[in-house]
Structure formats: structure tokens, C-alpha cells
Design an enzyme around this catalytic site. Structure first.
Site, PDB file in Angstrom:
ATOM      1  N   PHE A 137     -14.201  -3.582   0.997  1.00 20.11           N
ATOM      2  CA  PHE A 137     -15.313  -2.705   0.661  1.00 20.11           C
ATOM      3  C   PHE A 137     -15.315  -2.314  -0.809  1.00 20.11           C
ATOM      4  O   PHE A 137     -16.371  -2.166  -1.417  1.00 20.11           O
ATOM      5  CB  PHE A 137     -15.295  -1.484   1.585  1.00 20.11           C
ATOM      6  CG  PHE A 137     -15.134  -1.874   3.027  1.00 20.11           C
ATOM      7  CD1 PHE A 137     -15.959  -2.846   3.575  1.00 20.11           C
ATOM      8  CD2 PHE A 137     -14.142  -1.334   3.817  1.00 20.11           C
ATOM      9  CE1 PHE A 137     -15.808  -3.256   4.892  1.00 20.11           C
ATOM     10  CE2 PHE A 137     -13.973  -1.736   5.142  1.00 20.11           C
ATOM     11  CZ  PHE A 137     -14.813  -2.697   5.677  1.00 20.11           C
TER      12      PHE A 137
ATOM     13  N   ARG B 239       0.831  -1.209   0.000  1.00 16.50           N
ATOM     14  CA  ARG B 239       0.000   0.000   0.000  1.00 16.50           C
ATOM     15  C   ARG B 239       0.864   1.257   0.000  1.00 16.50           C
ATOM     16  O   ARG B 239       0.469   2.298  -0.516  1.00 16.50           O
ATOM     17  CB  ARG B 239      -0.983   0.000   1.186  1.00 16.50           C
ATOM     18  CG  ARG B 239      -0.321   0.012   2.533  1.00 16.50           C
ATOM     19  CD  ARG B 239      -1.353   0.016   3.654  1.00 16.50           C
ATOM     20  NE  ARG B 239      -0.742  -0.366   4.911  1.00 16.50           N
ATOM     21  CZ  ARG B 239      -0.954   0.249   6.076  1.00 16.50           C
ATOM     22  NH1 ARG B 239      -1.782   1.270   6.151  1.00 16.50           N
ATOM     23  NH2 ARG B 239      -0.368  -0.167   7.165  1.00 16.50           N
TER      24      ARG B 239
ATOM     25  N   GLU C 116     -18.761   3.441  -0.166  1.00 20.60           N
ATOM     26  CA  GLU C 116     -17.901   2.916  -1.235  1.00 20.60           C
ATOM     27  C   GLU C 116     -18.640   2.766  -2.559  1.00 20.60           C
ATOM     28  O   GLU C 116     -18.066   3.003  -3.621  1.00 20.60           O
ATOM     29  CB  GLU C 116     -17.305   1.570  -0.815  1.00 20.60           C
ATOM     30  CG  GLU C 116     -16.380   1.648   0.400  1.00 20.60           C
ATOM     31  CD  GLU C 116     -17.133   1.716   1.729  1.00 20.60           C
ATOM     32  OE1 GLU C 116     -18.360   1.484   1.734  1.00 20.60           O
ATOM     33  OE2 GLU C 116     -16.486   1.994   2.754  1.00 20.60           O
TER      34      GLU C 116
ATOM     35  N   SER D  60      -4.952   5.019   5.790  1.00 21.32           N
ATOM     36  CA  SER D  60      -4.656   3.587   5.661  1.00 21.32           C
ATOM     37  C   SER D  60      -4.319   3.186   4.236  1.00 21.32           C
ATOM     38  O   SER D  60      -3.442   2.360   4.012  1.00 21.32           O
ATOM     39  CB  SER D  60      -5.862   2.766   6.127  1.00 21.32           C
ATOM     40  OG  SER D  60      -6.180   3.085   7.453  1.00 21.32           O
TER      41      SER D  60
ATOM     42  N   ARG E 128      -1.567  -4.656   3.884  1.00 20.60           N
ATOM     43  CA  ARG E 128      -1.261  -3.761   4.997  1.00 20.60           C
ATOM     44  C   ARG E 128       0.176  -3.886   5.507  1.00 20.60           C
ATOM     45  O   ARG E 128       0.829  -2.871   5.749  1.00 20.60           O
ATOM     46  CB  ARG E 128      -2.230  -4.042   6.152  1.00 20.60           C
ATOM     47  CG  ARG E 128      -1.897  -3.260   7.380  1.00 20.60           C
ATOM     48  CD  ARG E 128      -2.817  -3.624   8.543  1.00 20.60           C
ATOM     49  NE  ARG E 128      -2.295  -3.045   9.773  1.00 20.60           N
ATOM     50  CZ  ARG E 128      -2.151  -3.700  10.924  1.00 20.60           C
ATOM     51  NH1 ARG E 128      -2.502  -4.957  11.012  1.00 20.60           N
ATOM     52  NH2 ARG E 128      -1.670  -3.095  11.974  1.00 20.60           N
TER      53      ARG E 128
ATOM     54  N   HIS F 268      -5.317  -3.621   2.366  1.00 28.17           N
ATOM     55  CA  HIS F 268      -5.598  -4.464   3.537  1.00 28.17           C
ATOM     56  C   HIS F 268      -6.270  -5.771   3.130  1.00 28.17           C
ATOM     57  O   HIS F 268      -7.167  -6.263   3.805  1.00 28.17           O
ATOM     58  CB  HIS F 268      -6.457  -3.718   4.560  1.00 28.17           C
ATOM     59  CG  HIS F 268      -5.744  -2.554   5.202  1.00 28.17           C
ATOM     60  ND1 HIS F 268      -5.234  -1.508   4.476  1.00 28.17           N
ATOM     61  CD2 HIS F 268      -5.462  -2.278   6.506  1.00 28.17           C
ATOM     62  CE1 HIS F 268      -4.667  -0.643   5.299  1.00 28.17           C
ATOM     63  NE2 HIS F 268      -4.779  -1.087   6.527  1.00 28.17           N
TER      64      HIS F 268
ATOM     65  N   ASP G 137      -7.509  -6.874  13.031  1.00 30.52           N
ATOM     66  CA  ASP G 137      -8.906  -6.470  12.837  1.00 30.52           C
ATOM     67  C   ASP G 137      -9.838  -7.666  12.615  1.00 30.52           C
ATOM     68  O   ASP G 137     -11.050  -7.561  12.779  1.00 30.52           O
ATOM     69  CB  ASP G 137      -9.043  -5.489  11.660  1.00 30.52           C
ATOM     70  CG  ASP G 137      -8.699  -4.064  12.075  1.00 30.52           C
ATOM     71  OD1 ASP G 137      -8.570  -3.823  13.296  1.00 30.52           O
ATOM     72  OD2 ASP G 137      -8.550  -3.205  11.190  1.00 30.52           O
TER      73      ASP G 137
END
Lengths: 317, 304
Positions: A88, A17, A63, A42, A172, A114, A122
Site C-alpha cells: 500500500f 520489521r 495510505e 504489524s 514479516r 510485509h 495472506d
């Protein structure tokens, strides 16, 4: 081609990312606009936001609407890049991608960050292990899964060069930087990391470095030398590479941090089944949801770490 | 089917005369005539395809006739002019009205209307820009068009293009959450170059909207998201023109027009009947509808 040794303890690590975010900052094309859904810190689109605020649009936690706007921005003649968590972008907004973006062949680039279980703590609600499957089955869609920071960086520019919708799967965690900046990334072309005999490791994303480590250990300790090939494009899949290698070996192992149903392993199997049926063992998440945990613990638990790969190969040998 | 085609009928010269006119010289009576011709084609297209959505399309004929013959800054001979107005359609199932209006306005030959919903046709059952880029957006899956239109409005603003984006949506698709995500975003970005209009006929495929899923006060809802709103009669040409003029003058926020319309307008037995949302007329029904519309055409043509 320069490939760093992942067993070298001093190897640099950065997240894919970050490669994406750093590339955004360096885009010179003023037609590029970046769309975000409240996760700019993020997804790393915040770098573009800072540099080009007039071409950055936040849509809040919405989204589907972000991707509908991406379609409209492309219709207006701009080149939108829309980012959010892969869950998403690809999951929640799938039908918008299918009908408002891919069906009209719009020039929209999608970045899903992610992705996979290596999102970590998470947990399963955010750990998408289905995105490769659901994105690659959309006609006209290109699917890219970079293996390291520089591949992610280069993939952004390659995606912009490519006319049409592209999905880039990003991760991530900081992972081994196995390539150099100048290593070219070409959509649809896989890379041989090492030549081998009898068996081949075909890997994508974060699993490239894990496989490469496993291959080094296997050679040192077990005298097994597999081919290791990085498939950073899932669609179009590099059919020529798959068949060339399949001709020389007995068995292919595919590796992905994704469900074994419908993902990269399936894409390889489709090519193999129709052309040169040799054994393919798909290694990934075996149709289970993930869970919270550290990245290291998760990779071990789901048998995707280098040491677990070594075990799996020994058992199958 | 060829003998029954409306293409070479006695109204052809009048249609050609109106289509070749400069928009500002087209009279309301001429628009009324074109709305009638659109309705005749809608009936024939849906009947010939033996599928499609006649009700909403008929209800929108007056608005689309006004858009294509008076309001929109578009030119069939220069369909992709950068400065053109962009017309988006979100409730794609009513596309027969747009195809008919476009053919009458000279975007493609009227004969092609008879290919509607057939294999290989550009006139897909729901609009496809891949098949026909002049449509501006592909739609069919409800609730997505407002986002796309809003995105285009942002894009044009960013590029300093002064065109207007007009988007048709339906009342039924205001049940889609994404419509309200788009309403929020267009309000947030104060997109004064965006005008939406609602085909507010209070009917959806399963029945009247109030019985299927109450929509609440659409006007208030859009207002609360920062839109300029107005509500008017979607069959009164004078009111339609005023609504598009009034909304063009708003320079600080997106605008929405709630057009009160009658589903099936112009064909007595289809009017306000949810059954005609998505069923084609059979031969006998087609002939009955055509008779009514021909009588109407006769009356208008006599005055022209």
C-alpha cells in the site's frame, strides 16, 4: 565483520520489521514523527506510538493521505517516517510518493513492511513483488532492502542521516540474524559475506541468508565456492563492487523475493551490460503472482529456498 | 515580445508604490488595481508560453491579490520566516495567478514572469518547490494539496508555531478521493490552524462539473467531516477579507471557504467558458483581452 553461520541451528531469528520498530523506539531526535495507516501492530510502529504518542499520527486506512501528510510534515520542518504494508505504501500511494515527496526532494522516510511472497498466508493481494522496481525508478529515491534484523535497525538511523526520500523494504517473517548490532550499515555499500571463485551470488533481503546457506552446502557437497555478497541498498547500487567481482568470475546469480523484471537483478544487469558483459542469471519470482502458503512452502515452490538454490546452480553449472 | 512586455509600462510606478506599502495601509481600491495587474500578466504569460491555464487563474486574481497584499503574514524580504503564514496551492495548474501575485508583491522581478513554462525557468508549468521553495508545496497532480497542507498544519502545531496554513483547492479536484481522506484527517485532528478555500467556479477541463461528475453539496460534505464552512463571493474584496478574518477566529476545527468565482473573470469572452480552462489566447485574443484589462486599469488608476 561478524557474520553468523546460518547453518547453525541455534541462530537467532527476528523479523526486519522488528528491527525497524525497535529502532524507532530508540530515536532521540525530537523532530522525528511517525505516521501509520491502521497497521501499527504489524509494522511495529506501535512501539513508537507508546513511547511518543504526541509525535505519532494514525491516518486510518488511507495510505495516499498518510503520505500527503508526510510531505506536509516535512515541509513544516519535521522528519516523518511513514509506514504501512509495502503493497500500500509503494503500490497504492506511488504517485503521491512520486509527486508530493520525491519530486520536491522532501525528507520523508517510507517503510514498507510485509514485502514479497514471505508475507505468507495472506496471499498475492498483499504479496508485493513489484515495489523495488517501482520505487527505484523514481528520481531522487533511495531504496534499501535489509537482510536481517540488525541491518533493518541500522538502516533506520542511516536513512534519517540521509537528506531526502528513502524507501526501506521490510519483511514479516522472523529470519536469520546474520549480523551483529555493531555491524555498520552504510547506504550504497554492499557487503562481501564470502569470497569465492568462478561464480557469485548477489542477494538482497531475506535471500542473503538463503544464498549463504546454499553456498555452504555447495561448497561441502559439490566443491563449488561462490562469492556471496549482500546488496542491502538497491539504489544507489554498489557499482564498484559489482564490477570488481565481475572482473574475477564467469557468472553472476542475483537473488530477490521480487519479480525478476525491474528489481534487484535488473539493477545488477544494467551495470553489467554497460561495463563488463558477463552472464547474469536473475533468480526471483518469474513474472508471476504469489499465493497463500507457509513461508517455507512458498520459498520452496518459487525455488528460492537454500535447497532449491543448490538445485538451480547444479542445473546451470 | 520585449516591446510588448508589461514590465516597464506606465503603471509601474503605481505597482511599486503599492508593493512597498505596509499591508494594513493597502486600500481595497489598490488591491483591485493589483488584481487587474495580475490578470494582465496572466494573459501575457499564457500567451507568451503558448500554453497554460488562463481561466482558473483569472478567476482567482481577486483572492490572490487579497492574499498577497492584505491577508497573508508573509514578507518577500524574509520569505522563509518561521512565523510566516504558509500558502499552499493544490490545483497547481492555476499557478500563473500565484506567480504574477508573487512578482507584484516583490518576491522576484516582474520580468521573470515572461519565462513561465520555458526551459530552465523557475516558473514551471505546475508549481515546483525544488525550483522555487517560496511556493511551499509542489502540485499539479490534483487532490494532493489538501493532505500536504493538513500535514504542515499538524507539523506547525507539533512545533508550537502559531502560523496559519491556507490552501487553495479547486472544485474539480474534489472528485479525487484523496481530498476527502484529507478532509477526514484534518477534521479528526481538529486543525484550526488550517484554512482551505475552494475555487468554486463549477467548471473543469471537460466542461461544467455538474455534467462531468456531480460534486454534491460541498458545504455539507466538509461540515460532516468536522469543518467550519462558509460560502461567499470570490470577487468581492470586502467579502474575501471577511471570510479570511472569520475563519481565523475559529479555534476548534479546520475551516473551508467556498468562494463562488467566475472562470475567466475580467475578460468578457473568457468568462464562464470551459474552453478557457486550459487553452492559451492567440495574438488577436491576447490583444482583445489586454484592451479590456487596460480599460479597467485606466478606470481604477484614475481613482487612485
Amino acid at each position: 565483520m561478524l557474520i553468523k553461520d546460518p547453518l547453525d541451528e541455534n541462530i537467532q531469528k527476528k523479523a526486519t520489521r522488528d528491527g525497524f520498530g525497535d529502532a524507532l523506539e530508540e530515536i532521540t531526535d525530537s523532530k522525528v514523527v511517525v505516521l501509520e495507516a491502521d497497521l501499527s501492530g504489524s509494522t511495529k510502529t506501535n512501539k513508537f506510538k507508546k513511547k511518543y504518542p504526541e509525535r505519532f499520527f494514525n491516518f486510518g486506512v488511507a495510505e495516499q493521505n498518510m503520505l500527503g501528510h508526510a510531505a506536509g510534515l516535512a515541509i513544516s520542518g519535521l522528519k516523518p517516517i511513514a509506514a504501512s504494508f509495502a503493497m500500500f505504501v509503494s503500490g497504492r500511494a506511488w504517485e503521491v510518493i512520486r509527486n508530493s515527496i520525491s519530486y520536491p526532494r522532501l525528507n520523508v522516510k517510507l517503510a514498507g513492511s510485509h514485502a514479497g511472497i514471505t508475507l505468507g498466508e495472506d496471499g498475492a493481494s498483499h504479496q508485493i513483488i513489484e515495489d523495488i522496481a517501482i520505487m527505484r525508478c523514481i528520481p531522487e529515491m533511495t531504496v534499501i532492502v535489509p537482510a536481517d534484523y540488525w541491518q533493518a535497525y541500522n538502516a533506520v538511523f542511516a536513512a534519517l542521516e540521509h537528506e531526502g526520500p528513502v524507501y526501506i523494504r521490510l519483511g514479516r517473517p522472523a529470519i536469520d540474524m546474520i549480523y551483529d548490532k555493531k555491524d555498520s550499515f552504510e547506504i550504497g555499500k554492499s557487503k562481501i559475506i564470502q569470497e569465492g571463485e568462478k561464480i557469485a551470488f548477489f542477494a538482497t533481503g531475506i535471500m542473503v541468508s538463503e544464498c549463504w546457506k546454499a553456498a555452504r552446502i555447495l561448497e561441502k557437497e559439490k566443491n563449488i565456492r561462490p562469492w556471496v555478497v549482500d546488496f542491502s541498498t538497491i539504489k544507489p547500487i554498489d557499482k564498484e563492487m559489482i564490477l570488481n567481482i565481475a572482473n574475477k568470475i564467469e557468472k553472476i546469480y542475483t537473488f530477490e523475493e521480487h519479480n525478476t523484471l525491474g528489481g534487484f537483478g535488473s539493477a545488477v544487469s544494467e551495470v553489467i551490460c554497460e561495463n563488463n558483459p558477463i552472464k547474469v542469471k536473475r533468480i526471483g519470482i518469474n513474472d508471476k503472482f504469489g499465493q497463500s502458503g507457509t513461508i517455507k512452502d512458498l520459498l520452496d515452490h518459487y525455488n528460492l529456498s537454500a535447497s532449491k538454490i543448490v538445485n538451480t546452480i547444479e542445473l546451470n553449472a | 515580445m520585449i516591446q510588448e512586455s508589461l514590465v516597464a509600462d506606465k503603471y509601474l510606478p503605481l505597482r511599486e508604490k503599492i508593493r512597498n506599502k505596509n499591508k494594513k495601509d493597502v486600500s481595497f481600491l489598490e488591491v483591485e488595481f493589483m488584481a487587474n495587474q495580475i490578470r494582465r500578466y496572466i494573459i501575457d504569460m499564457v500567451h507568451t508560453a503558448n500554453s497554460g491555464h488562463p481561466g482558473g487563474a483569472l478567476g482567482l486574481a481577486d483572492i490572490f491579490a487579497m492574499l498577497y497584499f492584505k491577508i497573508l503574514n508573509i514578507d518577500s524580504k524574509n520569505a522563509f520566516d518561521k512565523q510566516r503564514d504558509r500558502l499552499f496551492l493544490s490545483n497547481g495548474h492555476v499557478c500563473a495567478v500565484r506567480y504574477a501575485a508573487m512578482a507584484l508583491a516583490g518576491f522576484f522581478p516582474e520580468e521573470e514572469l515572461y519565462t513561465f513554462r520555458k526551459l530552465g525557468s523557475r516558473l514551471q508549468g505546475h508549481p515546483s518547490t525544488y525550483m522555487m521553495p517560496e511556493l511551499e508545496n509542489s502540485s499539479g497532480s490534483l487532490g494532493q494539496g489538501l493532505s500536504a497542507a493538513s500535514g504542515c498544519a499538524i507539523g506547525l502545531k507539533t512545533q508550537n508555531i502559531k502560523s496559519r496554513v491556507i490552501v487553495g483547492i479547486s472544485d474539480g479536484e474534489c472528485q479525487e478521493g484523496m481530498t476527502w481522506e484529507a478532509a477526514m484527517a484534518a477534521g479528526h485532528y481538529k486543525l484550526s490552524n488550517l484554512t482551505a478555500f475552494v475555487d468554486y467556479n463549477k467548471i473543469q477541463i471537460d466542461g461544467f462539473t455538474d455534467s462531468v461528475m456531480t460534486l454534491g453539496d460541498l458545504k455539507q460534505k466538509f461540515e460532516s467531516f468536522g469543518w467550519f464552512t462558509l460560502e461567499t463571493n470570490g470577487h468581492d474584496l470586502n467579502e474575501i477579507e471577511k471570510a479570511f478574518q472569520r475563519t481565523a477566529d475559529i479555534s476548534t476545527k479546520p475551516e473551508i471557504i467556498l468562494f463562488n468565482t467566475v472562470l475567466g473573470k475580467g475578460v468578457s469572452f473568457m468568462e464562464n467558458n470551459p474552453a478557457w480552462h486550459g487553452s492559451p489566447p492567440n495574438k488577436e485574443e491576447r490583444d482583445r483581452a489586454m484592451k479590456e484589462l487596460d480599460d479597467e486599469a485606466e478606470k481604477i488608476a484614475a481613482k487612485l
